[in-house]
Design an enzyme around this catalytic site. Structure first.
Site, PDB file in Angstrom:
ATOM      1  N   ASP A  21     -13.435  -0.454   6.657  1.00 59.22           N
ATOM      2  CA  ASP A  21     -14.655  -0.520   5.850  1.00 59.22           C
ATOM      3  C   ASP A  21     -15.677   0.488   6.365  1.00 59.22           C
ATOM      4  O   ASP A  21     -16.063   0.449   7.530  1.00 59.22           O
ATOM      5  CB  ASP A  21     -15.227  -1.951   5.953  1.00 59.22           C
ATOM      6  CG  ASP A  21     -16.600  -2.064   5.315  1.00 59.22           C
ATOM      7  OD1 ASP A  21     -16.888  -1.294   4.376  1.00 59.22           O
ATOM      8  OD2 ASP A  21     -17.375  -2.931   5.763  1.00 59.22           O
ATOM      9  N   ASN A  23     -18.679   1.377   4.377  1.00 59.14           N
ATOM     10  CA  ASN A  23     -20.048   1.232   3.853  1.00 59.14           C
ATOM     11  C   ASN A  23     -20.636  -0.148   4.126  1.00 59.14           C
ATOM     12  O   ASN A  23     -21.554  -0.599   3.446  1.00 59.14           O
ATOM     13  CB  ASN A  23     -20.087   1.562   2.357  1.00 59.14           C
ATOM     14  CG  ASN A  23     -19.349   0.531   1.543  1.00 59.14           C
ATOM     15  OD1 ASN A  23     -18.508  -0.200   2.075  1.00 59.14           O
ATOM     16  ND2 ASN A  23     -19.664   0.440   0.265  1.00 59.14           N
ATOM     17  N   ASP A  25     -19.778  -3.367   3.770  1.00 53.78           N
ATOM     18  CA  ASP A  25     -19.824  -4.536   2.885  1.00 53.78           C
ATOM     19  C   ASP A  25     -18.700  -5.513   3.223  1.00 53.78           C
ATOM     20  O   ASP A  25     -18.446  -6.465   2.493  1.00 53.78           O
ATOM     21  CB  ASP A  25     -19.769  -4.121   1.402  1.00 53.78           C
ATOM     22  CG  ASP A  25     -18.475  -3.413   1.051  1.00 53.78           C
ATOM     23  OD1 ASP A  25     -17.651  -3.154   1.967  1.00 53.78           O
ATOM     24  OD2 ASP A  25     -18.262  -3.121  -0.138  1.00 53.78           O
ATOM     25  N   ASP A  29     -12.272   0.391   2.173  1.00 56.71           N
ATOM     26  CA  ASP A  29     -12.542   1.287   1.052  1.00 56.71           C
ATOM     27  C   ASP A  29     -11.776   2.600   1.205  1.00 56.71           C
ATOM     28  O   ASP A  29     -11.139   2.841   2.234  1.00 56.71           O
ATOM     29  CB  ASP A  29     -14.058   1.540   0.923  1.00 56.71           C
ATOM     30  CG  ASP A  29     -14.725   1.711   2.287  1.00 56.71           C
ATOM     31  OD1 ASP A  29     -14.306   2.634   3.018  1.00 56.71           O
ATOM     32  OD2 ASP A  29     -15.634   0.920   2.614  1.00 56.71           O
ATOM     33  N   ASP A 200       5.046  -2.393  -9.363  1.00 58.51           N
ATOM     34  CA  ASP A 200       4.938  -3.829  -9.156  1.00 58.51           C
ATOM     35  C   ASP A 200       5.838  -4.603 -10.124  1.00 58.51           C
ATOM     36  O   ASP A 200       5.823  -4.337 -11.330  1.00 58.51           O
ATOM     37  CB  ASP A 200       3.467  -4.205  -9.391  1.00 58.51           C
ATOM     38  CG  ASP A 200       3.142  -5.616  -8.980  1.00 58.51           C
ATOM     39  OD1 ASP A 200       3.178  -5.906  -7.784  1.00 58.51           O
ATOM     40  OD2 ASP A 200       2.843  -6.434  -9.876  1.00 58.51           O
ATOM     41  N   GLU A 254       9.648  -2.426  -7.305  1.00 61.51           N
ATOM     42  CA  GLU A 254       9.690  -3.685  -6.568  1.00 61.51           C
ATOM     43  C   GLU A 254      10.822  -4.512  -7.165  1.00 61.51           C
ATOM     44  O   GLU A 254      10.774  -4.917  -8.327  1.00 61.51           O
ATOM     45  CB  GLU A 254       8.354  -4.439  -6.684  1.00 61.51           C
ATOM     46  CG  GLU A 254       8.321  -5.643  -5.746  1.00 61.51           C
ATOM     47  CD  GLU A 254       7.157  -6.603  -5.970  1.00 61.51           C
ATOM     48  OE1 GLU A 254       6.876  -7.388  -5.065  1.00 61.51           O
ATOM     49  OE2 GLU A 254       6.541  -6.578  -7.047  1.00 61.51           O
TER      50      GLU A 254
HETATM   51  C1  GLC Z   1       3.832  -8.347  -6.617  1.00 61.11           C
HETATM   52  C2  GLC Z   1       2.746  -8.040  -5.630  1.00 61.11           C
HETATM   53  C3  GLC Z   1       1.943  -9.274  -5.382  1.00 61.11           C
HETATM   54  C4  GLC Z   1       1.327  -9.703  -6.677  1.00 61.11           C
HETATM   55  C5  GLC Z   1       2.377  -9.867  -7.770  1.00 61.11           C
HETATM   56  C6  GLC Z   1       1.747  -9.928  -9.114  1.00 61.11           C
HETATM   57  O1  GLC Z   1       4.772  -9.219  -6.134  1.00 61.11           O
HETATM   58  O2  GLC Z   1       3.289  -7.494  -4.485  1.00 61.11           O
HETATM   59  O3  GLC Z   1       0.956  -9.091  -4.409  1.00 61.11           O
HETATM   60  O4  GLC Z   1       0.629 -10.911  -6.508  1.00 61.11           O
HETATM   61  O5  GLC Z   1       3.281  -8.787  -7.807  1.00 61.11           O
HETATM   62  O6  GLC Z   1       1.245  -8.682  -9.497  1.00 61.11           O
HETATM   63 CA    CA Z   2     -16.482  -1.119   2.097  1.00 58.00          CA
END
Ligand code: GLC
Ligand code: CA
Length: 556
Positions: A21, A23, A25, A29, A200, A254
């Site tokens: 991080d 900034n 918060d 980032d 994903d 994935e």
């Molecule tokens: C994948 C991601 C996971 C997410 C899921 C839904 O498995 O790695 O973090 O919650 O997809 O997008």
């Molecule tokens: Ca930040």
């Protein structure tokens, strides 16, 4: 099979919210990543995969995207991203973004419009079904994160599908406009110069609405009902034709619900779909069914079988990606090694295993310093929606006591991997000057990057060394594996050979000293490339391995 930059290259996964991080918060980032590029370069990794950085209401920490072409304001601006990309490329580091093509956030403009009426032009971007004859969910599908996969939209009287939370409606890939819209997003980022996508849950894009047979476990549900739908290969081929093949970039799918028998359909080179599949078998080797319900003890014989099985995919002309951990699983040293007295030894042993298997290696942030699971004291400290939903569902079903449920979350929950990166001994582990969004693991005073920089025998420096060896010798990334001690449930040992090189790898998964017989060839030289102990006890026909010892010899 020929190696190329994304086959022999090592991927380092960043979970941006927890990385650095700048900034103040309490949230990591993009500038925080840019500030650490020299550190990343020093690890001898090649490719950085950044978990989603796009605009999102963060119900699932960025895996619920509300605008694919805008940066999440908490992470910074588009110009921060451009700077990150440029600075990474200057250092010959590649950048891979996380594409979430299966679902959007319910706050995405497409879904907001789709909800307005049944005849809205965006209606067909999502999957809508009428209630069944009893006025309930269209079918009996459960979601990944507890509860049904359908939610009723009161306004239009129809249900929409969400395989994950109700805040993540599934896109309708049958609709060519949806596909083209996602391709447009991909081109937007590829034209900026990124080097690929991690995709994903890409295996779930094509749906077939068969009712789930009652009693089916969740893992089986994914394999038999959700993944590998009838049009999946058509879509991925189209995506390749229309987008990926026009760029020097790769796709890592994935591979949820994919197994060693059907994986080649996704990745065999001549099929032109994905460049590699990131499979789950190692990650889930001790997870019987779903995440929390049933965990078995670590079984090395099973793990060996998994590696052996996935070799078949490569033999069939495909390529795979290997990982022991990521942002969805507990810490690797806590799950597969020993996070007590042998934390250092076992963390080094695990990377030795992963760095010498065939496939693209994925490392997850913090594993290079042996970060461990955190022990959250109460459900109020838990952030992850998967864990919270599991806990709340359990309050109703009472399958487990509250204490048991929290223990399961502490053992297997996703927050374990999401605690802030431990940089130094400063407040908040040097991750941020203010209280971070998720608590820091209290062991940061002991486990952090700075300490390990200063210790030549640290896990961190071991990672650097083994990744540099992997870069030097292609045999680490690809070769024929001849297993030794195949039925030994404590030792993983193998010769790895190709036409030019040979290595010999010994890995102990035991807390005890173990003696193994191995006839070293007297005609050959065995040059030790790496060892996680200062010594090794070896004779011409025997080797004694210390607890979690890892040794690699180059055979000449
Ligand atoms: C994948 C991601 C996971 C997410 C899921 C839904 O498995 O790695 O973090 O919650 O997809 O997008
Ligand atoms: Ca930040």
């Amino acid at each position: 099979m020929k190696l190329n930059w994304f086959k022999s290259g090592v991927i380092y996964q960043i979970y941006p919210r927890s990385f650095n991080d700048t900034n103040k918060d309490g949230i990591g980032d993009l500038k925080g990543i840019t500030a650490k590029l020299d550190y990343l370069k020093s690890l001898n990794i090649d490719i950085i995969w950044i978990s989603p950085i796009f605009q999102s209401p963060n119900k699932d920490n960025g895996y619920d995207v509300s605008d694919y072409c805008a940066i999440m304001p908490e992470f910074g601006t588009m110009s921060d991203f451009d700077e990150l990309l440029e600075e990474a490329h200057k250092r010959s580091l590649k950048i891979v973004l996380d594409l979430v093509p299966n679902h959007t956030s319910d706050q995405h403009e497409w879904f907001q419009k789709a909800k307005l009426s049944k005849d809205n032009p965006y209606r067909d971007y999502y999957i809508w079904k009428k209630p069944n004859d009893n006025g309930n969910s269209p079918n009996n599908w459960p979601s990944f994160f507890s509860g049904p996969a359908w939610t009723l939209d009161e306004n239009t009287g129809e249900y929409y599908l969400h395989l994950f939370t109700k805040y993540q409606p599934d896109l309708n890939w049958e609709n060519p406009e949806v596909r083209e819209s996602i391709y447009k997003v991909m081109r937007f980022w590829l034209d900026k110069g990124i080097d690929g996508f991690r995709m994903d849950v890409v295996t779930l894009l094509s749906k077939e609405f068969k009712d789930v047979k009652p009693g089916t476990g969740f893992r089986k549900i994914i394999e038999d009902y959700y993944a590998n739908g009838p049009k999946i290969h058509e879509y991925l081929h189209e995506m390749n034709e229309k987008v990926m093949r026009h760029y020097d970039a790769f796709s890592m799918g994935e591979g949820v619900g994919v197994n060693q028998d059907n994986a080649h359909l996704y990745v065999a080179e001549d099929r032109r779909e994905l460049d590699m599949i990131y499979h789950f078998d190692i990650l889930e080797n001790n997870i019987v069914d779903g995440k929390y319900d049933k965990i078995t003890n670590f079984d090395l014989l099973n793990v060996k079988r998994i590696f052996r099985n996935w070799e078949k995919v490569i033999e069939k002309g495909g390529w795979i990606a290997n990982a022991l951990g990521n942002h969805d699983f507990a810490r690797i040293v806590s799950r597969f090694g020993n996070d007590g007295p042998y934390r250092e030894e076992s963390a080094k042993m695990l990377i030795t295993l992963m760095a010498t298997q065939n496939g693209t290696l994925n490392i997850y942030q913090g594993d290079e310093i042996g970060m461990t699971n955190i022990n959250l004291k109460s459900i109020d400290d838990v952030n992850d929606i998967q864990s919270i939903n599991f806990y709340n569902e359990n309050l109703e079903t009472k399958k487990f006591s509250k204490e048991e449920a929290l223990l399961m979350i502490n053992n297997e929950g996703r927050d374990n991997a999401r605690t802030p990166m431990q940089w130094n001994t400063n407040a908040n582990a040097g991750f941020s000057e203010v209280k971070p969004w998720l608590q820091v693991n209290p062991n940061y005073k002991n486990i952090n990057v700075e300490n390990q920089e200063n210790d030549e025998n640290s896990i961190l420096n071991y990672y650097r060394k083994i990744l540099s060896l992997k870069r030097e010798y292609d045999i680490f990334s690809y070769g024929k594996i001849i297993e030794l001690e195949r039925d030994n449930d404590q030792i993983f040992a193998y010769r790895k050979i190709d036409t030019e090189e040979e290595i010999l790898v010994f890995l102990s998964f035991s807390e005890n000293e173990i003696l193994i017989e191995y006839e070293f060839n007297k005609e050959k030289d065995y040059n030790m490339l790496i060892n996680n102990y200062k010594f090794v006890t070896k004779t011409i026909d025997k080797l004694t391995l210390q607890p979690y010892q890892a040794v690699i010899y180059k055979v000449e």
